[in-house]
Design a protein around this motif. Sequence first.
Motif, PDB file in Angstrom:
ATOM      1  N   THR A  82     -37.561 -16.634  -7.219  1.00  0.00           N
ATOM      2  CA  THR A  82     -36.493 -17.633  -7.267  1.00  0.00           C
ATOM      3  C   THR A  82     -35.315 -17.299  -6.361  1.00  0.00           C
ATOM      4  OG1 THR A  82     -35.484 -16.517  -9.178  1.00  0.00           O
ATOM      5  CG2 THR A  82     -37.068 -18.269  -9.639  1.00  0.00           C
ATOM      6  N   LEU A  83     -35.111 -16.026  -6.037  1.00  0.00           N
ATOM      7  CA  LEU A  83     -33.971 -15.614  -5.225  1.00  0.00           C
ATOM      8  C   LEU A  83     -34.376 -15.510  -3.755  1.00  0.00           C
ATOM      9  CD1 LEU A  83     -32.506 -12.813  -7.542  1.00  0.00           C
ATOM     10  CD2 LEU A  83     -31.655 -15.152  -7.252  1.00  0.00           C
ATOM     11  N   PRO A  84     -33.410 -15.537  -2.838  1.00  0.00           N
ATOM     12  CA  PRO A  84     -33.722 -15.379  -1.413  1.00  0.00           C
ATOM     13  C   PRO A  84     -34.481 -14.076  -1.143  1.00  0.00           C
ATOM     14  CG  PRO A  84     -31.462 -16.121  -1.696  1.00  0.00           C
ATOM     15  CD  PRO A  84     -31.976 -15.797  -3.070  1.00  0.00           C
ATOM     16  N   SER A  85     -35.321 -14.099  -0.136  1.00  0.00           N
ATOM     17  CA  SER A  85     -36.168 -12.940   0.164  1.00  0.00           C
ATOM     18  C   SER A  85     -35.357 -11.716   0.574  1.00  0.00           C
ATOM     19  CB  SER A  85     -37.155 -13.295   1.286  1.00  0.00           C
ATOM     20  OG  SER A  85     -36.451 -13.709   2.454  1.00  0.00           O
ATOM     21  N   SER A  86     -34.123 -11.912   1.012  1.00  0.00           N
ATOM     22  CA  SER A  86     -33.280 -10.800   1.453  1.00  0.00           C
ATOM     23  C   SER A  86     -32.706  -9.986   0.293  1.00  0.00           C
ATOM     24  CB  SER A  86     -32.127 -11.331   2.306  1.00  0.00           C
ATOM     25  OG  SER A  86     -31.339 -12.257   1.559  1.00  0.00           O
ATOM     26  N   VAL A  87     -32.815 -10.503  -0.940  1.00  0.00           N
ATOM     27  CA  VAL A  87     -32.248  -9.843  -2.108  1.00  0.00           C
ATOM     28  C   VAL A  87     -33.126  -8.667  -2.544  1.00  0.00           C
ATOM     29  CG1 VAL A  87     -31.673 -10.127  -4.557  1.00  0.00           C
ATOM     30  CG2 VAL A  87     -31.070 -11.915  -2.918  1.00  0.00           C
ATOM     31  N   THR A  88     -32.497  -7.532  -2.825  1.00  0.00           N
ATOM     32  CA  THR A  88     -33.193  -6.376  -3.387  1.00  0.00           C
ATOM     33  C   THR A  88     -33.112  -6.443  -4.908  1.00  0.00           C
ATOM     34  OG1 THR A  88     -32.647  -5.000  -1.478  1.00  0.00           O
ATOM     35  CG2 THR A  88     -33.261  -3.855  -3.503  1.00  0.00           C
ATOM     36  N   GLN A 133     -24.928  -9.073   1.245  1.00  0.00           N
ATOM     37  CA  GLN A 133     -26.185  -8.456   0.845  1.00  0.00           C
ATOM     38  C   GLN A 133     -26.147  -8.208  -0.656  1.00  0.00           C
ATOM     39  OE1 GLN A 133     -25.811  -5.091   3.719  1.00  0.00           O
ATOM     40  NE2 GLN A 133     -27.915  -5.628   4.279  1.00  0.00           N
ATOM     41  N   PHE A 134     -27.271  -8.472  -1.351  1.00  0.00           N
ATOM     42  CA  PHE A 134     -27.287  -8.380  -2.810  1.00  0.00           C
ATOM     43  C   PHE A 134     -28.379  -7.452  -3.318  1.00  0.00           C
ATOM     44  CE2 PHE A 134     -25.138 -12.445  -2.205  1.00  0.00           C
ATOM     45  CZ  PHE A 134     -24.101 -12.362  -3.125  1.00  0.00           C
ATOM     46  N   THR A 135     -28.016  -6.663  -4.320  1.00  0.00           N
ATOM     47  CA  THR A 135     -28.976  -5.953  -5.154  1.00  0.00           C
ATOM     48  C   THR A 135     -28.828  -6.519  -6.554  1.00  0.00           C
ATOM     49  OG1 THR A 135     -28.883  -3.924  -3.837  1.00  0.00           O
ATOM     50  CG2 THR A 135     -29.684  -3.733  -6.095  1.00  0.00           C
ATOM     51  N   VAL A 136     -29.922  -7.006  -7.121  1.00  0.00           N
ATOM     52  CA  VAL A 136     -29.881  -7.699  -8.412  1.00  0.00           C
ATOM     53  C   VAL A 136     -30.610  -6.890  -9.473  1.00  0.00           C
ATOM     54  CG1 VAL A 136     -30.661  -9.749  -9.666  1.00  0.00           C
ATOM     55  CG2 VAL A 136     -29.700  -9.990  -7.379  1.00  0.00           C
ATOM     56  N   LEU A 137     -29.920  -6.644 -10.590  1.00  0.00           N
ATOM     57  CA  LEU A 137     -30.560  -6.042 -11.754  1.00  0.00           C
ATOM     58  C   LEU A 137     -31.240  -7.152 -12.535  1.00  0.00           C
ATOM     59  CD1 LEU A 137     -30.998  -3.588 -13.694  1.00  0.00           C
ATOM     60  CD2 LEU A 137     -28.935  -4.371 -14.891  1.00  0.00           C
ATOM     61  N   THR A 138     -32.538  -6.992 -12.790  1.00  0.00           N
ATOM     62  CA  THR A 138     -33.295  -8.033 -13.477  1.00  0.00           C
ATOM     63  C   THR A 138     -34.365  -7.402 -14.355  1.00  0.00           C
ATOM     64  OG1 THR A 138     -34.774  -9.937 -13.164  1.00  0.00           O
ATOM     65  CG2 THR A 138     -34.803  -8.230 -11.460  1.00  0.00           C
ATOM     66  N   ARG A 139     -34.739  -8.093 -15.425  1.00  0.00           N
ATOM     67  CA  ARG A 139     -35.799  -7.594 -16.294  1.00  0.00           C
ATOM     68  C   ARG A 139     -37.176  -7.780 -15.663  1.00  0.00           C
ATOM     69  NH1 ARG A 139     -33.899 -10.432 -21.862  1.00  0.00           N
ATOM     70  NH2 ARG A 139     -33.347 -12.039 -20.344  1.00  0.00           N
ATOM     71  N   THR A 186     -30.092 -13.909 -11.859  1.00  0.00           N
ATOM     72  CA  THR A 186     -31.039 -15.025 -11.922  1.00  0.00           C
ATOM     73  C   THR A 186     -30.542 -16.152 -12.824  1.00  0.00           C
ATOM     74  OG1 THR A 186     -32.240 -13.932 -13.723  1.00  0.00           O
ATOM     75  CG2 THR A 186     -33.013 -13.526 -11.470  1.00  0.00           C
ATOM     76  N   GLY A 187     -29.380 -15.972 -13.445  1.00  0.00           N
ATOM     77  CA  GLY A 187     -28.822 -17.019 -14.298  1.00  0.00           C
ATOM     78  C   GLY A 187     -28.187 -18.129 -13.489  1.00  0.00           C
ATOM     79  N   THR A 208     -38.669  -8.067 -11.756  1.00  0.00           N
ATOM     80  CA  THR A 208     -38.484  -8.168 -10.306  1.00  0.00           C
ATOM     81  C   THR A 208     -39.386  -9.235  -9.714  1.00  0.00           C
ATOM     82  OG1 THR A 208     -40.070  -6.362  -9.993  1.00  0.00           O
ATOM     83  CG2 THR A 208     -37.741  -5.771 -10.057  1.00  0.00           C
ATOM     84  N   ALA A 209     -40.584  -9.389 -10.263  1.00  0.00           N
ATOM     85  CA  ALA A 209     -41.510 -10.401  -9.740  1.00  0.00           C
ATOM     86  C   ALA A 209     -40.944 -11.802  -9.939  1.00  0.00           C
ATOM     87  CB  ALA A 209     -42.868 -10.273 -10.416  1.00  0.00           C
ATOM     88  N   GLY A 210     -40.428 -12.058 -11.133  1.00  0.00           N
ATOM     89  CA  GLY A 210     -39.848 -13.368 -11.404  1.00  0.00           C
ATOM     90  C   GLY A 210     -38.611 -13.633 -10.578  1.00  0.00           C
ATOM     91  N   ALA A 211     -37.768 -12.609 -10.420  1.00  0.00           N
ATOM     92  CA  ALA A 211     -36.541 -12.773  -9.633  1.00  0.00           C
ATOM     93  C   ALA A 211     -36.854 -13.047  -8.169  1.00  0.00           C
ATOM     94  CB  ALA A 211     -35.675 -11.525  -9.763  1.00  0.00           C
TER      95      ALA A 211
END
Length: 296
Positions: A38-44, A24-30, A9-10, A32-35
């Motif tokens: 802001t990120l595309p809907s396809s991101v896990t 395809q992306f899996t994102v580690l975030t503090r 998310t940076g 998930t709601a905030g990410a």
Amino acid sequence: MNILITGGTGLIGSAFIESATDCQFTVLTRSTAGAKSTLPSSVTCIESLSALPHLNEFDAVINLAGEPIVDKRWSEEQKNIICQSRWEITQQLVDLFAKSATPPSVFLSGSAIGVYGNRGDESLTEKSSVSERDFPTRLCIRWESIARQAEPYTRVVLLRTGIVLAKQGGALAKMLLPFKLCLGGPIGSGQQYMAWIHYRDHIAAMHFLLKDKGISGPVNLVAPNAEKNKEFTQTLAKSLRRIAIFPMPRFVLHALLGESSSLLLDSQKVVPQTLLNRGFSFEFNKLKSALIDLLN
């Protein structure tokens, strides 16, 4: 390509995800709601690496996570937060590589040109020596050392990033207001080198590094032409059609920022030798063209 990314998310992480429409992306975030907002809907999105037993399903891992280094004064507590936010996640990723029967083929792990320390006019390539001189060097050397523990399992590339120029965030965004008000000027002596990179070149270089199997170890993510602070501030002022006549003396900056003032006062004339040797083409070689693109 299926990619696990921390720090997604940076500034760089989100721009990279936006650019890689075929991945395809899996994102580690503090959060998930905030990410997800802001990120595309396809991101896990996941909130902990403990959710992953291994990395078998991923083709690549990109590690960009870390507490911002410039937002607060470097108290001992804040230094520890900065270090652990980088070291702990990197170690967790290394442990997951070790647990994987079919680990990802490449691991891009963050670092910074702060690893070189204050080196004056010395031209610094990836082959230049590094040693623990101060907090930034200690932070980066340990960060890189942890990431390299994954080398038995994958190709490890250490992203030694310089000052990323982008209008939407980072150092440039913070500089714009005082310069627009004609309050900008050289910092300290103005003779210290600033190694910078346009964010689009940074993103393009990451794609390049994912694909080029012949690159491993440290890579300097900077434009080919570092600028002295005095020239940098003058070029920025001219790009905004302003003047930059108010210098920031070293003692004033140190009084305001404490030890972290070294990030603005240290000189690092860094050269992207590995990228140049491997044939990477920079869109923005010169500071003037980069600023014109970003500000106009």
